[in-house]
Design a protein around this motif. Structure first.
Motif, PDB file in Angstrom:
ATOM      1  N   PRO A   1       0.825  -1.212   0.000  1.00  0.00           N
ATOM      2  CA  PRO A   1       0.000   0.000   0.000  1.00  0.00           C
ATOM      3  C   PRO A   1       0.860   1.263   0.000  1.00  0.00           C
ATOM      4  N   LEU A   2       0.338   2.308  -0.628  1.00  0.00           N
ATOM      5  CA  LEU A   2       0.971   3.627  -0.620  1.00  0.00           C
ATOM      6  C   LEU A   2       0.130   4.534   0.269  1.00  0.00           C
ATOM      7  N   VAL A   3       0.684   4.936   1.399  1.00  0.00           N
ATOM      8  CA  VAL A   3      -0.045   5.696   2.407  1.00  0.00           C
ATOM      9  C   VAL A   3       0.507   7.110   2.480  1.00  0.00           C
ATOM     10  N   SER A   4      -0.363   8.098   2.375  1.00  0.00           N
ATOM     11  CA  SER A   4       0.068   9.491   2.452  1.00  0.00           C
ATOM     12  C   SER A   4       0.535   9.828   3.861  1.00  0.00           C
TER      13      SER A   4
ATOM     14  N   ALA B   1      -7.099  13.891  -2.653  1.00  0.00           N
ATOM     15  CA  ALA B   1      -6.939  14.506  -1.338  1.00  0.00           C
ATOM     16  C   ALA B   1      -5.518  14.945  -1.031  1.00  0.00           C
ATOM     17  N   THR B   2      -4.527  14.219  -1.523  1.00  0.00           N
ATOM     18  CA  THR B   2      -3.133  14.576  -1.292  1.00  0.00           C
ATOM     19  C   THR B   2      -2.366  14.510  -2.606  1.00  0.00           C
ATOM     20  N   GLN B   3      -1.268  15.260  -2.681  1.00  0.00           N
ATOM     21  CA  GLN B   3      -0.426  15.182  -3.869  1.00  0.00           C
ATOM     22  C   GLN B   3       0.181  13.807  -4.000  1.00  0.00           C
ATOM     23  N   GLU B   4       0.556  13.210  -2.854  1.00  0.00           N
ATOM     24  CA  GLU B   4       1.131  11.864  -2.882  1.00  0.00           C
ATOM     25  C   GLU B   4       0.125  10.847  -3.407  1.00  0.00           C
ATOM     26  N   GLY B   5      -1.138  10.979  -3.006  1.00  0.00           N
ATOM     27  CA  GLY B   5      -2.167  10.078  -3.499  1.00  0.00           C
ATOM     28  C   GLY B   5      -2.387  10.242  -4.988  1.00  0.00           C
ATOM     29  N   GLU B   6      -2.451  11.499  -5.444  1.00  0.00           N
ATOM     30  CA  GLU B   6      -2.610  11.742  -6.876  1.00  0.00           C
ATOM     31  C   GLU B   6      -1.450  11.139  -7.665  1.00  0.00           C
TER      32      GLU B   6
END
Length: 394
Positions: A92-95, A236-241
């Protein structure tokens, strides 16, 4: 492990033992006693925020990073298992904390003061935020000054406050606010100048009214500045995008023509190196995408289309090498039925609801598709809200 050991965290945030007992605010490795009390294990951390667990913005601050990442993955795996599906689940990639760049807070005049914050868990009561460990610092920094502004403007009705970090700074939209007269106009202007606000919009019940916007407000997507309508949807977050865009670029690699369904402002359309057909039902978002693509002379072709009332047909889908779809939480059952029968080479599916994704994935698999991989994404740190990206192939 004994029968009273918490093994995992269920979709709504409760810890679950091997014999099926549930316990609120339990972490994997905790022990649940007969009287309902807990002994904390190695994955139970001290919640960082004073508002936890009252505030509904977070449900899982008691989990350490390892346990929260495991929850994100398990949320996807459990939804797929509910449809008798399995897939290769990537890590998983978690912000990180303090990275939320958009949020909707709630405001209310009560007891002679303004309450401003998220609602309490399972309640309409507003938790008046005095600290927050998920909002980006620039968003949280405006909360206290905004209370003062609303107080000075005589805010009386309960309303929503939409906050977004745009390219030019903070974008603010307040609903159920009337601000008539010279004094109100001067107060809003002074507030925006003092706090570096990029745009201030109100809705007193007669539609949006922008009171401050010295420069056109944009959000950069795929390297292109896109006009940003007030209170627009944004990852919601740049990391998520970044994680979701990277997944869709990988999923559709080599495709010459791509259909981007529920395209929004163009998060994927503007980032995909192909000829893109973008379908979106919200006119303001589609107009923004069309303007950005036109300015950059990108091969993006837009259509205003309600994909719930008029999903693309199989014949239309067959024109494309690859399909990208990013529907709202309800998923896209009717569109998935057509996708299941189409002859595209690959489907990239982005979802903010593992349950509706799993339902649509079942339709695709029954139609002859296979889930190549799934990338879980945790943009809403410490919440039960989980997103994902997936690749389907024949």
């Amino acid at each position: 492990m004994t029968s009273d050991t918490i093994l995992r965290v269920a979709a709504r945030g409760d810890g679950v033992t091997a014999d099926g007992r549930h316990a609120a605010f339990a972490a994997p490795g905790d022990s649940l006693h007969a009287d309902g009390t807990l002994s904390h294990g190695p994955h139970h951390q001290t919640p960082p925020c004073r508002h936890f667990p009252e505030c509904g913005g977070c449900q899982l601050q008691h989990l350490d990073d390892e346990a929260y990442a495991a929850f994100v993955t398990d949320r996807v795996a459990s939804a797929l298992a509910g449809q008798e599906l399995a897939a290769d689940l990537r890590a998983p990639l978690v912000s990180p904390p303090d990275t939320r760049r958009r949020a909707t807070l709630h405001a209310e005049a009560k007891g002679g003061r303004i309450l401003l914050g998220f609602t309490a868990e399972k309640s309409h009561a507003i938790v008046d935020l005095r600290e927050c460990h998920v909002l980006a610092p620039a968003l949280f920094a405006i909360v206290a000054p905004l209370r003062g502004l609303l107080q000075s403007l005589g805010f009386r009705r309960r309303g929503d406050v939409h906050l977004t970090l745009a390219d030019q700074g903070l974008d603010v939209m307040v609903s159920n606010l009337t601000a008539d007269g010279l004094d109100a106009a001067e107060a809003i202007t002074a507030f925006c100048e003092r706090h570096g606000v990029a745009r201030f919009t109100i809705d007193g019940g007669y539609g949006l009214e922008t009171r401050w916007e010295p420069r056109p407000v944009t959000i950069t997507l795929g390297g292109q500045p896109v006009p940003l309508p007030p209170a627009s949807f944004l990852q919601a977050t740049q990391e998520g995008e970044d994680a979701l865009v990277a997944a869709m670029r990988e999923a559709t690699q080599g495709a010459g023509t791509i259909a981007d369904l529920f395209a929004g402002l163009g998060t994927f359309s503007l980032a995909l190196p192909a000829r893109v057909y973008a379908a979106e039902g919200a006119r303001d978002a589609l107009a923004a995408l069309k303007a950005a693509a036109g300015r950059a002379q990108l091969p993006v072709f837009t259509e205003h289309r309600d994909l719930y009332r008029r999903p693309l047909t199989v014949a239309e889908l067959d024109r494309f090498d690859a399909i990208v779809i990013d529907p709202p939480r309800a998923g896209a059952r009717d569109q998935a039925e057509a996708l299941a029968a189409c002859q595209a080479k690959v489907i990239g599916y982005v979802s903010c609801n593992p349950s509706s994704f799993a339902r649509d994935a079942r339709l695709l698999v029954d139609g002859g598709w296979r889930i190549d991989w799934v990338q879980p994404v945790g943009q809403f740190r410490w919440s039960t809200h989980v997103e994902l990206a997936a690749r389907f192939v024949r």
